[in-house]
Design a protein around this motif. Structure first.
Motif, PDB file in Angstrom:
ATOM      1  N   LEU A 173      38.045  42.445  30.311  1.00  0.00           N
ATOM      2  CA  LEU A 173      37.136  41.558  31.038  1.00  0.00           C
ATOM      3  C   LEU A 173      37.876  40.278  31.389  1.00  0.00           C
ATOM      4  N   LEU A 174      37.784  39.861  32.656  1.00  0.00           N
ATOM      5  CA  LEU A 174      38.399  38.617  33.108  1.00  0.00           C
ATOM      6  C   LEU A 174      37.300  37.675  33.592  1.00  0.00           C
ATOM      7  N   PHE A 175      37.154  36.529  32.897  1.00  0.00           N
ATOM      8  CA  PHE A 175      36.163  35.530  33.264  1.00  0.00           C
ATOM      9  C   PHE A 175      36.870  34.362  33.951  1.00  0.00           C
ATOM     10  N   VAL A 176      36.369  33.979  35.122  1.00  0.00           N
ATOM     11  CA  VAL A 176      37.005  32.949  35.946  1.00  0.00           C
ATOM     12  C   VAL A 176      36.004  31.829  36.197  1.00  0.00           C
ATOM     13  N   GLY A 177      36.423  30.587  36.023  1.00  0.00           N
ATOM     14  CA  GLY A 177      35.527  29.466  36.278  1.00  0.00           C
ATOM     15  C   GLY A 177      36.192  28.144  35.942  1.00  0.00           C
ATOM     16  N   GLN A 178      35.466  27.073  36.183  1.00  0.00           N
ATOM     17  CA  GLN A 178      35.995  25.751  35.852  1.00  0.00           C
ATOM     18  C   GLN A 178      35.862  25.454  34.362  1.00  0.00           C
TER      19      GLN A 178
ATOM     20  N   ALA B 223      40.658  56.302  32.449  1.00  0.00           N
ATOM     21  CA  ALA B 223      41.382  55.029  32.393  1.00  0.00           C
ATOM     22  C   ALA B 223      40.370  53.885  32.437  1.00  0.00           C
ATOM     23  N   ALA B 224      40.706  52.813  31.762  1.00  0.00           N
ATOM     24  CA  ALA B 224      39.792  51.673  31.671  1.00  0.00           C
ATOM     25  C   ALA B 224      39.823  50.848  32.954  1.00  0.00           C
ATOM     26  N   PRO B 225      38.676  50.620  33.596  1.00  0.00           N
ATOM     27  CA  PRO B 225      38.641  49.715  34.746  1.00  0.00           C
ATOM     28  C   PRO B 225      38.777  48.267  34.283  1.00  0.00           C
ATOM     29  N   LEU B 226      39.073  47.403  35.226  1.00  0.00           N
ATOM     30  CA  LEU B 226      39.093  45.962  34.986  1.00  0.00           C
ATOM     31  C   LEU B 226      37.793  45.364  35.517  1.00  0.00           C
ATOM     32  N   PHE B 227      37.153  44.510  34.718  1.00  0.00           N
ATOM     33  CA  PHE B 227      35.908  43.862  35.118  1.00  0.00           C
ATOM     34  C   PHE B 227      36.166  42.368  35.283  1.00  0.00           C
ATOM     35  N   CYS B 228      36.035  41.876  36.527  1.00  0.00           N
ATOM     36  CA  CYS B 228      36.272  40.465  36.849  1.00  0.00           C
ATOM     37  C   CYS B 228      34.951  39.778  37.180  1.00  0.00           C
ATOM     38  N   PHE B 229      34.715  38.639  36.533  1.00  0.00           N
ATOM     39  CA  PHE B 229      33.504  37.862  36.768  1.00  0.00           C
ATOM     40  C   PHE B 229      33.905  36.456  37.215  1.00  0.00           C
ATOM     41  N   ASP B 230      33.708  36.177  38.507  1.00  0.00           N
ATOM     42  CA  ASP B 230      34.102  34.891  39.091  1.00  0.00           C
ATOM     43  C   ASP B 230      32.922  33.917  39.072  1.00  0.00           C
ATOM     44  N   GLU B 231      33.250  32.626  39.029  1.00  0.00           N
ATOM     45  CA  GLU B 231      32.240  31.553  38.924  1.00  0.00           C
ATOM     46  C   GLU B 231      31.356  31.778  37.704  1.00  0.00           C
TER      47      GLU B 231
ATOM     48  N   LYS C 210      44.437  43.164  42.299  1.00  0.00           N
ATOM     49  CA  LYS C 210      45.212  43.976  43.236  1.00  0.00           C
ATOM     50  C   LYS C 210      46.314  44.753  42.516  1.00  0.00           C
ATOM     51  N   ARG C 211      46.823  44.176  41.443  1.00  0.00           N
ATOM     52  CA  ARG C 211      47.924  44.808  40.708  1.00  0.00           C
ATOM     53  C   ARG C 211      47.436  45.681  39.558  1.00  0.00           C
ATOM     54  N   TRP C 212      46.119  45.696  39.324  1.00  0.00           N
ATOM     55  CA  TRP C 212      45.603  46.510  38.233  1.00  0.00           C
ATOM     56  C   TRP C 212      45.745  47.992  38.583  1.00  0.00           C
ATOM     57  N   PRO C 213      46.250  48.810  37.657  1.00  0.00           N
ATOM     58  CA  PRO C 213      46.536  50.209  38.000  1.00  0.00           C
ATOM     59  C   PRO C 213      45.308  51.097  38.144  1.00  0.00           C
ATOM     60  N   GLY C 214      44.148  50.665  37.675  1.00  0.00           N
ATOM     61  CA  GLY C 214      42.939  51.483  37.765  1.00  0.00           C
ATOM     62  C   GLY C 214      41.879  50.852  38.631  1.00  0.00           C
ATOM     63  N   GLY C 215      40.630  51.262  38.416  1.00  0.00           N
ATOM     64  CA  GLY C 215      39.526  50.703  39.175  1.00  0.00           C
ATOM     65  C   GLY C 215      39.253  49.259  38.795  1.00  0.00           C
ATOM     66  N   VAL C 216      38.664  48.506  39.726  1.00  0.00           N
ATOM     67  CA  VAL C 216      38.360  47.092  39.499  1.00  0.00           C
ATOM     68  C   VAL C 216      36.928  46.800  39.935  1.00  0.00           C
ATOM     69  N   PHE C 217      36.152  46.219  39.026  1.00  0.00           N
ATOM     70  CA  PHE C 217      34.814  45.726  39.347  1.00  0.00           C
ATOM     71  C   PHE C 217      34.899  44.224  39.499  1.00  0.00           C
ATOM     72  N   TRP C 218      34.407  43.712  40.645  1.00  0.00           N
ATOM     73  CA  TRP C 218      34.456  42.260  40.912  1.00  0.00           C
ATOM     74  C   TRP C 218      33.040  41.771  41.182  1.00  0.00           C
ATOM     75  N   HIS C 219      32.662  40.703  40.483  1.00  0.00           N
ATOM     76  CA  HIS C 219      31.317  40.148  40.655  1.00  0.00           C
ATOM     77  C   HIS C 219      31.406  38.630  40.653  1.00  0.00           C
ATOM     78  N   THR C 220      30.930  38.008  41.728  1.00  0.00           N
ATOM     79  CA  THR C 220      30.863  36.556  41.820  1.00  0.00           C
ATOM     80  C   THR C 220      29.421  36.119  41.600  1.00  0.00           C
ATOM     81  N   PHE C 221      29.224  35.204  40.661  1.00  0.00           N
ATOM     82  CA  PHE C 221      27.873  34.691  40.396  1.00  0.00           C
ATOM     83  C   PHE C 221      27.529  33.615  41.420  1.00  0.00           C
ATOM     84  N   ARG C 222      26.466  33.882  42.200  1.00  0.00           N
ATOM     85  CA  ARG C 222      26.001  32.954  43.223  1.00  0.00           C
ATOM     86  C   ARG C 222      24.563  32.564  42.902  1.00  0.00           C
ATOM     87  N   PRO C 223      24.252  31.264  42.948  1.00  0.00           N
ATOM     88  CA  PRO C 223      22.911  30.805  42.552  1.00  0.00           C
ATOM     89  C   PRO C 223      21.812  31.476  43.363  1.00  0.00           C
ATOM     90  N   GLY C 224      20.865  32.065  42.660  1.00  0.00           N
ATOM     91  CA  GLY C 224      19.700  32.650  43.303  1.00  0.00           C
ATOM     92  C   GLY C 224      19.952  33.985  43.986  1.00  0.00           C
TER      93      GLY C 224
END
Length: 228
Positions: free
Chosen positions: A170-175, A127-135, A60-74
């Protein structure tokens, strides 16, 4: 149909749900500072600690575009889905090479040179977008098996992380960690403490009696999800 409408990237790219954070100001600022110089940043922590909420606050605070992708099984854990979503996002940002390729040759799926096309697209953006990969840890091999589709996605993301253009954060999010962390670019969420619990209770208009706060803290062990 509801499931397809919810997850199919050709209809709608994913957008994270933002929530009010408590006690995360410092790590939020540190994540943003690390991402501002490009490269890979990893955010890990146990279930329920608010990793996705923190990453959403970063986006939300990133000044440019943001790509968000959550990995869901199947559903979203295959390379075709990821490449298609990336192509659509870059197309919306004004870099359409990969998108036009996929639309012209849908039967071929994700092209072998997809990462090269993604890099070229990034070089054309102002400008460089932010790429977020959740799970992201969903892609890690299990003790008994390694899904071929997951191996393909890992290879693509590893290639992405080694991009010579450090302007693509690139922001990688997970346990657990998906990729080896760089120095100073690994952030681990911890459980909330006494002060944060007091703040949450006050916001919920619950009395801040020290004994009550201590009992709540012991019962939830500072897990934000349980506290909420």
């Amino acid at each position: 149909h509801v499931l397809i409408d919810d997850h199919r990237p050709s209809l709608r790219l994913e957008s994270p749900l933002t929530r009010e954070l408590v006690g995360r100001d410092d790590i939020l600022a540190d994540c943003l500072a690390a991402l501002s110089s490009g490269g890979v940043v990893s955010l890990i922590g146990a279930s329920g600690l608010g990793k996705t909420s923190l990453a959403a606050a970063v986006s939300k605070r990133w000044p440019g575009g943001v790509f968000w992708h959550t990995f869901r099984p199947g559903i979203t854990d295959n390379v075709q889905h990821l490449v298609f979503a990336l192509a659509l996002f870059l197309h919306q940002q004004g870099a359409s090479d990969l998108w036009h390729y996929l639309i012209a040759k849908p039967q071929e799926g994700a092209p072998a040179n997809a990462m090269g096309m993604i890099r070229h697209s990034l070089e054309t953006l102002p400008a460089a977008p932010l790429f977020c990969f959740d799970e992201a840890d969903l892609l890690l091999p299990s003790e008994l098996d390694d899904e071929p589709e997951h191996a393909q996605v890992r290879a693509l993301l590893e290639d992405f992380s080694e991009s010579p253009r450090r302007g693509a954060p690139l922001l990688f999010v997970g346990q657990r960690l998906l990729l080896p962390p760089e120095h100073g670019r690994l952030f681990t969420l911890e459980r909330l403490g006494h002060a944060e619990v007091q703040t949450l209770l006050a916001r919920a208009e619950i009395g801040g009696d020290p004994e009550v706060i201590e009992r709540v803290l012991q019962h939830t062990r500072g897990n934000p999800l349980l506290l909420q």
